[in-house]
Design a protein around this motif. Structure first.
Motif, PDB file in Angstrom:
ATOM      1  N   GLU A  10      58.739  68.092  -4.183  1.00  0.00           N
ATOM      2  CA  GLU A  10      57.412  68.466  -3.714  1.00  0.00           C
ATOM      3  C   GLU A  10      57.538  69.837  -3.066  1.00  0.00           C
ATOM      4  O   GLU A  10      58.117  69.984  -1.986  1.00  0.00           O
ATOM      5  N   GLY A  11      57.031  70.861  -3.754  1.00  0.00           N
ATOM      6  CA  GLY A  11      57.198  72.231  -3.275  1.00  0.00           C
ATOM      7  C   GLY A  11      58.666  72.612  -3.323  1.00  0.00           C
ATOM      8  O   GLY A  11      59.338  72.450  -4.347  1.00  0.00           O
ATOM      9  N   ASP A  12      59.186  73.095  -2.210  1.00  0.00           N
ATOM     10  CA  ASP A  12      60.594  73.498  -2.140  1.00  0.00           C
ATOM     11  C   ASP A  12      61.506  72.375  -1.660  1.00  0.00           C
ATOM     12  O   ASP A  12      62.705  72.594  -1.478  1.00  0.00           O
ATOM     13  N   LEU A  13      60.944  71.202  -1.433  1.00  0.00           N
ATOM     14  CA  LEU A  13      61.731  70.093  -0.907  1.00  0.00           C
ATOM     15  C   LEU A  13      62.030  69.043  -1.971  1.00  0.00           C
ATOM     16  O   LEU A  13      61.166  68.715  -2.805  1.00  0.00           O
ATOM     17  N   TYR A  14      63.250  68.531  -1.904  1.00  0.00           N
ATOM     18  CA  TYR A  14      63.690  67.442  -2.787  1.00  0.00           C
ATOM     19  C   TYR A  14      63.843  66.201  -1.915  1.00  0.00           C
ATOM     20  O   TYR A  14      64.554  66.227  -0.897  1.00  0.00           O
ATOM     21  N   TYR A  15      63.163  65.120  -2.310  1.00  0.00           N
ATOM     22  CA  TYR A  15      63.130  63.901  -1.502  1.00  0.00           C
ATOM     23  C   TYR A  15      63.818  62.735  -2.207  1.00  0.00           C
ATOM     24  O   TYR A  15      63.699  62.570  -3.430  1.00  0.00           O
ATOM     25  N   TRP A  16      64.488  61.924  -1.399  1.00  0.00           N
ATOM     26  CA  TRP A  16      65.080  60.663  -1.856  1.00  0.00           C
ATOM     27  C   TRP A  16      64.577  59.555  -0.946  1.00  0.00           C
ATOM     28  O   TRP A  16      64.516  59.743   0.277  1.00  0.00           O
ATOM     29  N   PRO A  17      64.220  58.412  -1.485  1.00  0.00           N
ATOM     30  CA  PRO A  17      64.050  58.097  -2.905  1.00  0.00           C
ATOM     31  C   PRO A  17      62.738  58.663  -3.426  1.00  0.00           C
ATOM     32  O   PRO A  17      61.867  59.038  -2.647  1.00  0.00           O
ATOM     33  N   SER A  18      62.608  58.680  -4.704  1.00  0.00           N
ATOM     34  CA  SER A  18      61.421  59.285  -5.317  1.00  0.00           C
ATOM     35  C   SER A  18      60.131  58.580  -4.921  1.00  0.00           C
ATOM     36  O   SER A  18      59.069  59.215  -4.847  1.00  0.00           O
ATOM     37  N   VAL A  19      60.204  57.272  -4.607  1.00  0.00           N
ATOM     38  CA  VAL A  19      58.981  56.530  -4.267  1.00  0.00           C
ATOM     39  C   VAL A  19      58.362  57.033  -2.967  1.00  0.00           C
ATOM     40  O   VAL A  19      57.196  56.736  -2.677  1.00  0.00           O
ATOM     41  N   HIS A  20      59.104  57.783  -2.183  1.00  0.00           N
ATOM     42  CA  HIS A  20      58.504  58.375  -0.987  1.00  0.00           C
ATOM     43  C   HIS A  20      57.377  59.324  -1.382  1.00  0.00           C
ATOM     44  O   HIS A  20      56.384  59.471  -0.654  1.00  0.00           O
ATOM     45  N   ILE A  21      57.515  59.950  -2.541  1.00  0.00           N
ATOM     46  CA  ILE A  21      56.489  60.872  -3.032  1.00  0.00           C
ATOM     47  C   ILE A  21      55.551  60.176  -4.011  1.00  0.00           C
ATOM     48  O   ILE A  21      54.326  60.332  -3.941  1.00  0.00           O
ATOM     49  N   THR A  22      56.121  59.408  -4.916  1.00  0.00           N
ATOM     50  CA  THR A  22      55.307  58.790  -5.969  1.00  0.00           C
ATOM     51  C   THR A  22      54.603  57.525  -5.498  1.00  0.00           C
ATOM     52  O   THR A  22      53.582  57.124  -6.071  1.00  0.00           O
ATOM     53  N   GLY A  23      55.114  56.903  -4.438  1.00  0.00           N
ATOM     54  CA  GLY A  23      54.505  55.689  -3.911  1.00  0.00           C
ATOM     55  C   GLY A  23      54.987  54.432  -4.632  1.00  0.00           C
ATOM     56  O   GLY A  23      55.453  54.497  -5.773  1.00  0.00           O
ATOM     57  N   PHE A  24      54.836  53.270  -3.964  1.00  0.00           N
ATOM     58  CA  PHE A  24      55.162  51.986  -4.569  1.00  0.00           C
ATOM     59  C   PHE A  24      54.041  51.599  -5.529  1.00  0.00           C
ATOM     60  O   PHE A  24      52.901  51.414  -5.119  1.00  0.00           O
ATOM     61  N   LYS A  25      54.372  51.467  -6.786  1.00  0.00           N
ATOM     62  CA  LYS A  25      53.344  51.125  -7.772  1.00  0.00           C
ATOM     63  C   LYS A  25      53.671  49.869  -8.557  1.00  0.00           C
ATOM     64  O   LYS A  25      52.772  49.118  -8.927  1.00  0.00           O
ATOM     65  N   THR A  26      54.916  49.674  -8.826  1.00  0.00           N
ATOM     66  CA  THR A  26      55.312  48.555  -9.674  1.00  0.00           C
ATOM     67  C   THR A  26      56.486  47.785  -9.065  1.00  0.00           C
ATOM     68  O   THR A  26      57.111  48.234  -8.100  1.00  0.00           O
ATOM     69  N   GLU A  27      56.773  46.640  -9.690  1.00  0.00           N
ATOM     70  CA  GLU A  27      57.925  45.847  -9.276  1.00  0.00           C
ATOM     71  C   GLU A  27      59.222  46.625  -9.466  1.00  0.00           C
ATOM     72  O   GLU A  27      60.189  46.416  -8.746  1.00  0.00           O
ATOM     73  N   LYS A  28      59.197  47.515 -10.438  1.00  0.00           N
ATOM     74  CA  LYS A  28      60.386  48.329 -10.688  1.00  0.00           C
ATOM     75  C   LYS A  28      60.737  49.169  -9.470  1.00  0.00           C
ATOM     76  O   LYS A  28      61.925  49.396  -9.171  1.00  0.00           O
ATOM     77  N   ASP A  29      59.726  49.665  -8.763  1.00  0.00           N
ATOM     78  CA  ASP A  29      59.983  50.462  -7.562  1.00  0.00           C
ATOM     79  C   ASP A  29      60.676  49.633  -6.486  1.00  0.00           C
ATOM     80  O   ASP A  29      61.522  50.144  -5.749  1.00  0.00           O
ATOM     81  N   VAL A  30      60.285  48.346  -6.415  1.00  0.00           N
ATOM     82  CA  VAL A  30      60.902  47.452  -5.442  1.00  0.00           C
ATOM     83  C   VAL A  30      62.352  47.189  -5.824  1.00  0.00           C
ATOM     84  O   VAL A  30      63.259  47.238  -4.979  1.00  0.00           O
ATOM     85  N   LYS A  31      62.599  46.925  -7.096  1.00  0.00           N
ATOM     86  CA  LYS A  31      63.955  46.639  -7.559  1.00  0.00           C
ATOM     87  C   LYS A  31      64.883  47.834  -7.347  1.00  0.00           C
ATOM     88  O   LYS A  31      66.074  47.668  -7.078  1.00  0.00           O
ATOM     89  N   MET A  32      64.331  49.024  -7.491  1.00  0.00           N
ATOM     90  CA  MET A  32      65.145  50.223  -7.327  1.00  0.00           C
ATOM     91  C   MET A  32      65.760  50.283  -5.926  1.00  0.00           C
ATOM     92  O   MET A  32      66.855  50.817  -5.735  1.00  0.00           O
ATOM     93  N   LEU A  55      50.758  48.545   2.298  1.00  0.00           N
ATOM     94  CA  LEU A  55      50.639  49.970   2.599  1.00  0.00           C
ATOM     95  C   LEU A  55      50.533  50.831   1.349  1.00  0.00           C
ATOM     96  O   LEU A  55      49.965  51.926   1.396  1.00  0.00           O
ATOM     97  N   GLY A  56      51.135  50.363   0.271  1.00  0.00           N
ATOM     98  CA  GLY A  56      51.120  51.134  -0.962  1.00  0.00           C
ATOM     99  C   GLY A  56      52.030  52.344  -0.929  1.00  0.00           C
ATOM    100  O   GLY A  56      51.991  53.195  -1.823  1.00  0.00           O
ATOM    101  N   SER A  57      52.834  52.435   0.111  1.00  0.00           N
ATOM    102  CA  SER A  57      53.747  53.569   0.224  1.00  0.00           C
ATOM    103  C   SER A  57      55.063  53.113   0.847  1.00  0.00           C
ATOM    104  O   SER A  57      55.131  52.089   1.529  1.00  0.00           O
ATOM    105  N   TYR A  58      56.069  53.901   0.615  1.00  0.00           N
ATOM    106  CA  TYR A  58      57.413  53.612   1.127  1.00  0.00           C
ATOM    107  C   TYR A  58      57.598  54.286   2.479  1.00  0.00           C
ATOM    108  O   TYR A  58      57.493  55.511   2.593  1.00  0.00           O
TER     109      TYR A  58
END
Length: 240
Positions: free
Chosen positions: A178-200, A217-220
């Motif tokens: 996001e801009g000049d920043l790299y974030y881990w894990p990706s769901v911090h930016i993309t948000g929790f959407k699927t079960e796959k995000d939980v498993k990750m 909350l819909g977000s990590y």
């Protein structure tokens, strides 16, 4: 005095002289063949006792004073643990088998990422502290009044919070930019959407906690790490 008288006196004088010499102990060496009763008694021979170390009692050797308490190779682990060198949650993690992130990160970002992982796995708080300020800017690590990242992480680990393990775990997951920043894990930016995000994130947090974040909350809001394009470590915090 007639001749017979003088002879008697000489014989008597000779007998006295002989008696005196017999009664006087010999001053020379004792004849080896003489009876034991004729030899003067001597003191028993006592083996030399080992020197007693200063500050000890009863002949017990103080191993500390003797230098036996110095740390050798076998004690290095104990000393390291006492200073926090090998006593943290990240040390218990299995070795990672994950490949480098894709798409590839800028060299400065990847360098910081791998060094953070290595320092955390080694429970090397000194190195983590150096990485925090390597670019001259402190890491955002808490939403409270705390000011020392390393001291905060030590406190969290002492409370049973596996903070260093989570830093390692999220840095080995997919990232998002996001801009000049790299974030881990990706769901911090993309948000929790699927079960796959939980498993990750399985193993980073309990499944119930992850499901609660996703559904309510819909977000990590768990621990996330941020590194800018120049390799400056800027974030390692959890919460909102």
């Amino acid at each position: 005095m007639n001749r017979l008288t003088r002879l008697s006196v000489c014989v008597a004088a000779s007998l006295v002289a002989c008696t005196e010499r017999t009664a006087t102990p010999a001053s020379g060496p004792v004849d080896a063949g003489a009876p034991a009763s004729a030899v003067a008694p001597t003191q028993p021979v006592v083996p030399d006792s080992p020197p007693v170390a200063p500050g000890t009692a009863g002949g017990a050797v103080d191993l500390t004073d003797a230098g036996m308490n110095d740390a050798g190779a076998g004690d290095a682990g104990a000393l390291a643990q006492a200073s926090g060198g090998t006593d943290c949650s990240a040390a218990k993690l299995e070795a990672s088998t994950k490949a480098a992130p894709k798409p590839p990160l800028p060299p400065a970002v990847e360098s910081m990422r791998t060094r953070i992982i290595a320092a955390a796995r080694a429970c090397d708080y000194t190195e983590l502290g150096r990485l925090v300020d390597e670019k001259g800017k402190s890491v955002r690590f808490s939403f409270g009044p705390d000011e020392d990242a390393v001291a905060f992480w030590k406190q969290q680990e002492a409370k049973g919070e596996p903070t260093l393990a989570r830093i390692v775990q999220v840095l080995e997951l997919p990232y998002a930019q996001e801009g000049d920043l790299y974030y881990w894990p990706s769901v911090h930016i993309t948000g929790f959407k699927t079960e796959k995000d939980v498993k990750m994130l399985a193993g980073v947090y309990p499944k119930a906690a992850l499901e609660s974040m996703r559904k309510e909350l819909g977000s990590y809001l768990g621990l996330r790490v941020g590194i800018d394009k120049d390799g400056d470590w800027q974030l390692a915090a959890a919460g909102d």
